[in-house]
Write a protein that holds these residues in place. Structure first.
Motif, PDB file in Angstrom:
ATOM      1  N   LEU A  61      53.564 -23.918  18.486  1.00 31.84           N
ATOM      2  CA  LEU A  61      53.065 -22.755  17.770  1.00 31.84           C
ATOM      3  C   LEU A  61      52.345 -23.209  16.514  1.00 31.84           C
ATOM      4  CD1 LEU A  61      55.832 -20.054  17.704  1.00 31.84           C
ATOM      5  CD2 LEU A  61      53.724 -20.100  18.990  1.00 31.84           C
ATOM      6  N   MET A  62      51.372 -22.418  16.115  1.00 33.12           N
ATOM      7  CA  MET A  62      50.776 -22.641  14.806  1.00 33.12           C
ATOM      8  C   MET A  62      51.844 -22.340  13.763  1.00 33.12           C
ATOM      9  SD  MET A  62      47.415 -20.867  13.272  1.00 33.12           S
ATOM     10  CE  MET A  62      48.066 -19.546  12.269  1.00 33.12           C
ATOM     11  N   PRO A  63      51.931 -23.170  12.735  1.00 30.47           N
ATOM     12  CA  PRO A  63      52.951 -22.884  11.722  1.00 30.47           C
ATOM     13  C   PRO A  63      52.646 -21.580  10.986  1.00 30.47           C
ATOM     14  CG  PRO A  63      51.686 -24.847  11.163  1.00 30.47           C
ATOM     15  CD  PRO A  63      51.180 -24.377  12.474  1.00 30.47           C
ATOM     16  N   LEU A  64      53.700 -20.954  10.510  1.00 29.28           N
ATOM     17  CA  LEU A  64      53.529 -19.745   9.720  1.00 29.28           C
ATOM     18  C   LEU A  64      53.108 -20.174   8.317  1.00 29.28           C
ATOM     19  CD1 LEU A  64      53.999 -16.699  10.010  1.00 29.28           C
ATOM     20  CD2 LEU A  64      56.138 -17.055   8.830  1.00 29.28           C
ATOM     21  N   LEU A  65      52.079 -19.538   7.785  1.00 25.80           N
ATOM     22  CA  LEU A  65      51.551 -19.986   6.499  1.00 25.80           C
ATOM     23  C   LEU A  65      52.126 -19.156   5.361  1.00 25.80           C
ATOM     24  CD1 LEU A  65      47.901 -20.270   7.750  1.00 25.80           C
ATOM     25  CD2 LEU A  65      49.494 -22.139   7.377  1.00 25.80           C
ATOM     26  N   PRO A  66      52.308 -19.761   4.230  1.00 25.31           N
ATOM     27  CA  PRO A  66      52.883 -19.041   3.090  1.00 25.31           C
ATOM     28  C   PRO A  66      51.822 -18.187   2.387  1.00 25.31           C
ATOM     29  CG  PRO A  66      52.503 -21.315   2.493  1.00 25.31           C
ATOM     30  CD  PRO A  66      52.055 -21.170   3.917  1.00 25.31           C
ATOM     31  N   LEU A  67      51.375 -17.141   3.024  1.00 29.49           N
ATOM     32  CA  LEU A  67      50.300 -16.333   2.457  1.00 29.49           C
ATOM     33  C   LEU A  67      50.801 -14.925   2.147  1.00 29.49           C
ATOM     34  CD1 LEU A  67      47.517 -17.281   5.019  1.00 29.49           C
ATOM     35  CD2 LEU A  67      47.946 -18.318   2.800  1.00 29.49           C
ATOM     36  N   ASN A  68      50.276 -14.355   1.071  1.00 38.86           N
ATOM     37  CA  ASN A  68      50.597 -12.959   0.821  1.00 38.86           C
ATOM     38  C   ASN A  68      49.532 -12.087   1.503  1.00 38.86           C
ATOM     39  OD1 ASN A  68      48.348 -12.773  -0.852  1.00 38.86           O
ATOM     40  ND2 ASN A  68      49.535 -13.358  -2.657  1.00 38.86           N
ATOM     41  N   PRO A  69      49.758 -10.780   1.619  1.00 43.89           N
ATOM     42  CA  PRO A  69      48.839  -9.938   2.383  1.00 43.89           C
ATOM     43  C   PRO A  69      47.388 -10.064   1.915  1.00 43.89           C
ATOM     44  CG  PRO A  69      50.823  -8.726   1.878  1.00 43.89           C
ATOM     45  CD  PRO A  69      50.942 -10.036   1.165  1.00 43.89           C
ATOM     46  N   GLN A  70      47.201 -10.162   0.600  1.00 41.39           N
ATOM     47  CA  GLN A  70      45.829 -10.261   0.113  1.00 41.39           C
ATOM     48  C   GLN A  70      45.179 -11.551   0.608  1.00 41.39           C
ATOM     49  OE1 GLN A  70      45.503 -10.477  -4.123  1.00 41.39           O
ATOM     50  NE2 GLN A  70      43.292 -10.713  -4.027  1.00 41.39           N
ATOM     51  N   GLN A  71      45.974 -12.609   0.578  1.00 45.06           N
ATOM     52  CA  GLN A  71      45.435 -13.890   1.025  1.00 45.06           C
ATOM     53  C   GLN A  71      45.113 -13.861   2.508  1.00 45.06           C
ATOM     54  OE1 GLN A  71      48.730 -16.141  -0.538  1.00 45.06           O
ATOM     55  NE2 GLN A  71      47.416 -17.171  -2.010  1.00 45.06           N
ATOM     56  N   VAL A  72      45.966 -13.151   3.269  1.00 45.03           N
ATOM     57  CA  VAL A  72      45.695 -13.041   4.706  1.00 45.03           C
ATOM     58  C   VAL A  72      44.352 -12.354   4.909  1.00 45.03           C
ATOM     59  CG1 VAL A  72      46.451 -12.028   6.870  1.00 45.03           C
ATOM     60  CG2 VAL A  72      48.131 -13.079   5.360  1.00 45.03           C
TER      61      VAL A  72
END
Lengths: 318, 175, 571, 399
Positions: free
Chosen positions: D373-384
């Protein structure tokens, strides 16, 4: 290892047709003494390996306990000292009957030996029955190892502690920004387990003492005030913040189950071995001359006892 | 305790070419059992009724060692065994001690490091659940209530020397 | 194995004199045998199979690097995906370490020769011996299962948390469980050897009349008994961690991955000595026999084995200088690591002193013995910068380490194993192997080995990290040379296999003592009878290295003893 | 014990004696004592190895078995004096080695109080370097001649920070901090070169535009072998906004610096893409300050996030080497992908969003295997959202 040689080798049977070579003496030994000494030596070396194997778990225990004493204290409250002590007594008595059985075998007291071995076997059964009762209680309360640790009981307990110590938990939760972000989504998936209630002496199996919020000696009650409340994993998901103790209480139960399960496995193996020598003793295979198998199984059984002697205070009497 | 009768029994064994075995008298065995039971009671009593703090562990361990010694010496016949067997046991105990003490020594040295990190990154538990999910397929994630979307983050959080605040760089994610 | 049995009949003929090979017939007699020699032979077949498996993976790894080097583009022209590459190096490491090197000399050669060396009829617990063989088989089957279930990519060290929560490969749990089972096989063998050496020595054989191979097996057994159980519990905890997420090693659950490394290396560093000590024992036998001279410094060699065994337990942390281990622990471990260099050096010097003024015969066995001195010296000496805390920082986890432990393990263990195999081959099968063929194989293996691994020292110290699928272009030339060396080794091993198989079919019949050896195995026929020695010809123990009265009989190409050997060693 | 000055001078002498055969360039303060110790051990090793082999070969020749030498001429089987003579001197030598190693290690682990702190996050399979002012980069920028301390932590498995030319390595262990310090000695060539201006910038931008055009044409007709016409390039250059042009100059500077930087590796096996978990160390002039992070357009922020989080696996630059993961160099919006379960999905905004926040939801079929799987990234909604904006048009910012 000291069983009668069953090898199909006709050649060696012919070579070994000594009149003074008893049937139970394996072909490659010259004297019974040599055979017995070898067997005991091998057994003691093997017992050494058993000690080292448990050593790994004792090491994990020692390090976790030293670093997270509070968590261990919280965890151990949920173990039943009474059952633990009864089990200790059961194992000690079965160890005694085993030692007596070895003596009986040495003295050619065949039926006494069989009876004592049966008693020892029953002791093992008793131990396992009690262990089953304890395990069932733990699982019912979500206090299993690893993924089976959902810990509603502990969360409730901490909740109670928090209430006595004030409502710091809520202030704390609001202070953590991470909590707010994760709050709604996680709360949605929160799924309080119905029917799991605060452990009380009525609801819990014997000895699942409802721990009154009593702090251990030198235990800082306020330290627990921030634990908040919630159910199992969702507690963490909902609150985002947590404390050392909750996580390590989970580790405590993992270590508890690791140690007792490995020990329980040894009890089962020991019981199988006892059954084996019991049947052989009934067939009259042992005598004052040859009783090494009883002796070796006895050594193994005593080791099982020996390990429990240490496990009991370490796990139940923190 | 008297050993006279087992010597006689022992001698009887010898006539048949019996291996060198020691027969422990029943009185001795029963005596040991009683002692063990008393010590068990004592250990429960001291742990439950007396509060010496850290010393409780020491007392419990001393009692356990005493019980263990009794079992080894009498139930396991170590008193009458060959030297090698005692050496095997003692060596095993020495190496267990060595293993535990050196690992613990090191662990205590770096424990502060871990505590600092935990203080600064308090959200590590959900992280664990998500990392389960990565290996154990999505259904486990659902089962444990992990929620990927819930992961808040400030990945470019400035490095604070003290790491005192909780919104640091390590937000939960599955790595 | 039915075919094996019929080939045994073809080789030895129905009217050959009775030996352990034709004592019983049929597949079942092999599978249920309690004869340590037959169990040794079965182990030998098993570990050679594992060696082939591990070797295949190694060749795949080298071919991958060769293909990147040949196309001069690390990103293109590679023959496998990173996942395949990762599972190949893991398979190579795990199969070689757990299935081949650890049981190699003790369980295969040791099982066959130890009771004969002691003048015993069998090991102390023949049933246990068979059981440990089947445990070994069971472990091997779990490894094969791991491959079928998707392989594993954790490296043979199974470091957490990668192995416990991140590796997506399905083979991790079966492989770890396989290693757990193999551990028990190893423990039971050790218990067996220990009791055998204590209680079954021939009359007149005191502790200091044991051949040095026995001493090294004794030291090995001590390590196996004290270290392997810790591995067992470590692996169980790892499985629990991966399946149940118990949180002892996984930092995401509050666990401590560095603790796993302590657990792992508490076994795995001593395990290095499980690999090398028996090899040193074999080399002691080889050097003495082919120099036709009493081994120099018997007691120093014997006690250095024990010293290595015990000190080996105090140095595990030198694998962890950069791992997050504290400086205090690192200092202690580094200091003790240096002290272990001394007993190893003592052995090398003693072997040289044994050769001094000897009568040295360059048989193929001796060539491997001398190769051992070469590669082990280089492997041991390159361990010094790795034991030094500051230099280890740069060299750790680079190809320098890879080269170092291949020099010690391939160089050490494999060369000693092959030396021992040549040495005892006539005793095992009663046939002499082709000397010329064996020599050609030796040239290829020894040359190929150095060509493979010496460049790895250079690229490692220049900073080439290990376990890299891609690498920087400046390392192309080293990888190229290294891969060519690997293919030369492959050719050498194939040659050796042909030579040995050919000797079974067409080899000249071996005399009882073709090399002029003085230890007890040369007092019995080749191959030995079922119970090792004829009733009429029971072994006489004495100084195991008394070469004074051994005469060569040129007619039969056999050595015979003209006068009884001295009853005790000369001091 | 030796005093440190003497130790250093021995190290310096040894390091310069006969050159350095097998170590990479020395670029940090740690290199001098490191190399001295290494060379000392090296010479001891070579001496003993040569001595052993020479003696061995000589014995094999001199005492070879012949008719005249058919039995050992000497039967001495032990000599305690000799044994001690060859045991004790090596012991003394290794004690010296230990001391050099120990004192060096202490220097390597004693972090100066005034060191410039950089926060390092290791994650499968990339490094993120965050400076005190918030400047974040996938490469490690450090000032020369100043102590720098890396505060390292991992988000998943154990990684290991390894910079060969600095002679430093330290495991980055999840759940704790580990620290590493060094003083970089020589600024990287052209790391702080002035931004391109005027003609030079124009010709650089023209190159980029030409590549852009070629790519666009290729996207229309993959079979063709197009070239960019001068007119088209000139037209685009003329219509380019000045800010955009400035951005090219900055990009150019970063490109050059990274090309000349020192290699940085992950040295602890960390999974599939372990061998591409690389970064460059760019050493700047001592006066260098980390640039203030400026908030760009959502697309520009998305690109930054992409370069930090995604670029080690997903290619956007067609000239970069391909790897097995989904390739974005031709754009992905509107494409139809086959999933691991056989279904097919048309790439739209929702799909991109879902793939980022829940990589397990729809897994594309491909050589990476269904269990990666692609790793889950530490992003907040705005960054997504910013990342999705970028991915919708990864080649060029929509006007």
């Amino acid at each position: 290892m000291s069983q009668v040689e069953l090898s199909p080798a006709q050649a060696h049977d012919a070579e070994n047709a000594h009149h003074d070579h008893p049937e139970w003496l394996a072909h490659h030994f010259d004297t019974p003494d040599q055979q017995n000494t070898s067997a005991k030596m091998g057994m003691w070396a093997f017992l050494g390996t058993e000690i080292l194997m448990f050593g790994g778990l004792f090491c994990a225990y020692a390090i976790w306990r030293a670093n997270h004493y509070d968590a261990f204290w919280i965890g151990h409250v949920y173990l039943s000292t009474a059952w633990g002590a009864i089990n200790t007594v059961v194992l000690l008595i079965s160890s005694f009957t085993m030692a007596w059985a070895v003596r009986a075998a040495q003295l050619n007291q065949r039926s006494l030996c069989v009876g004592l071995l049966a008693l020892t076997f029953l002791g093992g059964c008793g131990f396992m029955v009690i262990k089953t009762i304890e395990y069932t209680g733990k699982f019912e309360h979500g206090l299993g190892p690893g993924i089976w640790y959902t810990a509603p009981a502990i969360s409730k307990q901490l909740d109670a502690m928090a209430e006595t110590a004030g409502t710091a938990s809520h202030a704390d939760a609001e202070a953590a920004p991470a909590t707010e972000a994760s709050g709604p989504a996680a709360a949605e998936s929160a799924n309080p387990v119905p029917g799991t209630s605060l452990p009380s002496s009525a609801a819990a199996p014997m000895g699942m003492v409802a721990p009154a919020p009593v702090a251990p000696v030198g235990h800082d009650m306020a330290a627990h005030s921030a634990h908040g409340h919630g159910e199992g994993h969702n507690y963490y998901a909902a609150h985002g913040h947590t404390t050392e103790d909750l996580v390590t209480a989970r580790t405590f139960f993992s270590i508890y189950f690791g140690m007792t399960a490995l020990h329980g496995l040894h009890v089962l193996v020991g019981m199988a071995l006892i059954l084996w020598v019991l049947l052989r003793a009934r067939r009259g295979e042992f005598s004052a001359e040859f009783n090494t198998p009883v002796d070796l199984v006895g050594l193994y059984w005593h080791l099982v006892d020996l390990i429990w002697i240490f496990l009991f205070p370490l796990l139940y009497l923190i | 305790m008297s050993h006279s009768n087992e010597h006689a029994e022992h001698a009887a064994g010898h006539d048949h070419g019996e291996a060198h075995q020691h027969v422990v008298p029943l009185s001795l065995l029963s005596g040991i059992l009683v002692l063990l039971l008393i010590l068990t009671g004592l250990t429960v009593f001291t742990a439950r009724e007396l509060h010496f703090g850290e010393w409780n562990l020491v007392i419990a361990m001393i009692i356990a060692c005493a019980k263990g010694t009794l079992v080894v010496l009498y139930f396991m016949h170590m008193r009458w065994e060959k030297m090698f067997n005692a050496i095997a046991l003692i060596t095993a105990l020495i190496f267990v001690t060595l293993f535990i003490s050196v690992s613990a020594l090191d662990s205590f040295q770096y424990e502060d490091n871990i505590n600092n990190y935990r203080a600064a990154n308090p959200t590590r538990v959900p992280q664990a659940i998500i990392s389960d999910a990565e290996v154990r397929a999505p259904e486990l994630a659902a089962e444990t209530g992990a929620d990927h979307e819930a992961a808040p983050s400030t990945p470019a959080a400035p490095a604070k020397e003290s790491h005192e605040s909780g919104d640091g760089a390590a937000a939960p994610h599955a790595g | 194995m039915t075919t094996t049995q019929s080939s045994i009949d073809t080789i030895y003929g129905p009217d050959a004199e009775p030996n352990y090979l034709n004592a019983e017939r049929g597949l079942w007699s092999w599978l249920t045998t309690l004869d340590h020699k037959r169990i040794g032979i079965m182990y030998l077949m098993g570990i050679l199979g594992s060696f082939a498996l591990g070797g295949f993976a190694a060749i795949m790894v080298r071919t991958e690097h060769l293909s990147s080097a040949a196309t001069a583009a690390a990103d293109q022209g590679t023959i496998m995906t990173p996942d395949t590459y990762n599972s190949m190096f893991t398979l190579h490491g795990a199969a070689m370490v757990f299935l081949f090197i650890i049981p190699g000399i003790p369980a295969a050669l040791g099982n066959f020769i130890l009771p004969v060396l002691l003048g015993a009829k069998d090991v102390a617990f023949p049933r246990l011996n068979l059981m440990s063989f089947y445990l070994w088989m069971g472990g091997a089957i779990f490894f094969v299962m791991a491959l079928l279930m998707g392989g594993l990519d954790t490296g043979w060290t199974f470091y957490t948390p990668y192995s416990s929560g991140h590796s997506p490969f399905g083979g991790v749990v079966p492989a770890v469980f396989g290693a757990f089972v193999l551990g028990f096989s190893s423990i039971l063998t050790a218990v067996n050897f220990l009791a055998t050496m204590h209680t079954l020595r021939a009359p007149g054989m005191g502790w200091f009349e044991m051949p040095l191979f026995c001493w090294s097996l004794y030291a090995t057994a001590v390590i196996q008994i004290l270290a392997t159980p810790v591995l067992a519990i470590t692996l169980l905890l790892l499985i629990a961690e991966r399946v149940l997420h118990v949180g002892i090693f996984d930092p995401a659950l509050g666990g401590d991955p560095v603790l796993f490394q302590h657990f792992f290396w508490f076994y795995s560093h001593p395990a290095v000595y499980i690999m090398i000590l028996p090899a040193m024992g074999v080399v002691s036998e080889l050097i003495a026999t082919y120099s036709h001279k009493e081994i120099f410094g018997y007691k120093f060699i014997a006690f250095s084995s024990l010293a290595i065994a015990l000190l080996g337990f105090l140095v595990w942390g030198h694998h962890m200088f950069v791992s997050g281990q504290s400086a205090l622990a690192g200092t202690i471990f580094s200091l003790i690591t240096f002290t272990i260099a001394i007993p190893s050096a003592v052995k090398v010097f003693n072997w040289l002193a044994t050769m001094y003024k000897g009568s040295i015969e360059l048989t193929n066995g001796m060539l491997y013995g001398l190769s051992f001195i070469w590669v082990f010296s280089l492997g041991g000496l390159t361990g010094l910068p790795l034991a030094t805390m500051v230099t280890d920082v740069h060299l750790h986890d680079t190809y320098f380490v890879v080269a170092h432990f291949h020099y010690v393990m391939v160089g050490g263990t494999v060369f000693a194993f092959l030396g021992g195999l040549h040495h005892w081959w006539p005793k095992m099968f009663g046939k002499m192997a082709s000397r010329l063929g064996g020599f050609i194989a030796w040239v290829l293996i020894f040359g190929g080995f150095n060509l493979t691994f010496f460049p790895q020292f250079l690229m490692g110290s220049q900073g080439m990290p290990r376990r890299y699928w891609h690498y920087q272009p400046e390392f192309h030339v080293y990888h190229l040379i290294s891969s060519i060396g690997a293919y030369i080794q492959l050719a050498g091993f194939i040659t050796l296999a042909v030579v040995l198989l050919q000797s079974l079919i067409k080899g000249r019949k071996a005399a009882a003592n073709p090399w002029g050896g003085t230890t007890l195995e040369w007092q019995t026929t080749s191959p030995p009878p079922h119970l090792n020695f004829d009733e009429a010809n029971m072994p006489v123990a004495g100084n195991p290295y008394d070469y004074e009265n051994i005469e060569h009989n040129a007619d039969d190409d056999e050595y015979v003893r003209t006068r009884p050997q001295s009853t005790a060693r000369s001091h | 014990m030796l005093n440190p000055t003497l130790h250093n001078s021995i190290g310096a002498v040894l390091a310069n004696f006969g050159g350095r055969l097998v170590l990479p360039e020395a670029e940090s303060n740690h290199a001098s004592y490191y190399d001295g110790t290494f060379d000392f051990i090296n010479y001891v090793t070579v001496f003993f190895f040569v001595a052993i082999i020479v003696v061995m070969v000589w014995f094999v020749w001199k005492y070879r078995r012949t008719a005249a030498n058919d039995r050992a001429a000497d039967v001495a089987s032990h000599n305690t004096g000799l044994e001690l003579a060859w045991s004790l001197p090596p012991l003394v030598i290794v004690v010296f080695m230990f001391y050099f190693g120990f004192s060096g290690y202490m220097k390597m682990t004693t972090i100066p109080a005034n060191a410039y702190p950089i926060d390092v996050t290791g994650q499968k399979w990339k490094w993120t370097f965050t400076h005190p002012n918030g400047y974040t980069s996938g490469n490690l920028d450090v000032p020369a001649d100043k102590p720098v301390v890396l505060n390292m932590h991992s988000n998943d498995v154990i990684h290991s920070m390894y910079i060969p030319v600095f002679r430093v390595k330290k495991d980055v262990v999840p759940g704790r901090y580990s620290k590493l310090w060094f003083i970089a000695e020589n600024p990287t060539k052209n790391a702080d070169a002035p931004l391109l201006e005027g003609d030079k910038l124009d010709s650089f931008v023209r190159e980029k535009i030409a590549a852009e055009i070629v790519q666009e044409l290729k996207q229309k007709d993959p079979e063709s072998n197009p070239t960019a016409s001068e007119d088209e390039i000139n037209a685009r250059l003329a219509s380019m906004k000045p800010e955009k042009k400035k951005q090219y100059a900055v990009d150019h500077q970063l490109e050059v610096a990274a090309k000349n930087g020192h290699q940085l590796y992950c040295a602890e096996f960390c999974g599939q893409q372990h061998s591409v978990m690389l970064a460059k160390v760019i050493v700047h002039e001592p006066s260098w300050r980390a640039p203030k992070p400026v908030k760009g357009t959502p697309w520009q922020e998305g690109k930054k996030l992409f370069m930090i989080n995604c670029s080690s696996c997903h290619r956007i630059d067609p000239s970069a080497p391909p790897n097995i993961y989904p390739d974005f160099s031709q754009g992905i919006m509107g494409a139809t992908h086959t999933m691991a379960d056989g279904s097919s999905v048309k790439v739209d905004e929702n799909y991109l969003h879902e793939s980022i926040v829940n990589p397990a939801a729809k897994v594309r079929q491909g050589p990476w295997g269904s269990n990666t799987l692609m790793p889950l990234l530490p992003l907040n909604p705005q960054q997504v959202n910013e990342l999705v904006t970028f991915l919708k048009s990864p080649q060029k910012e929509p006007e």
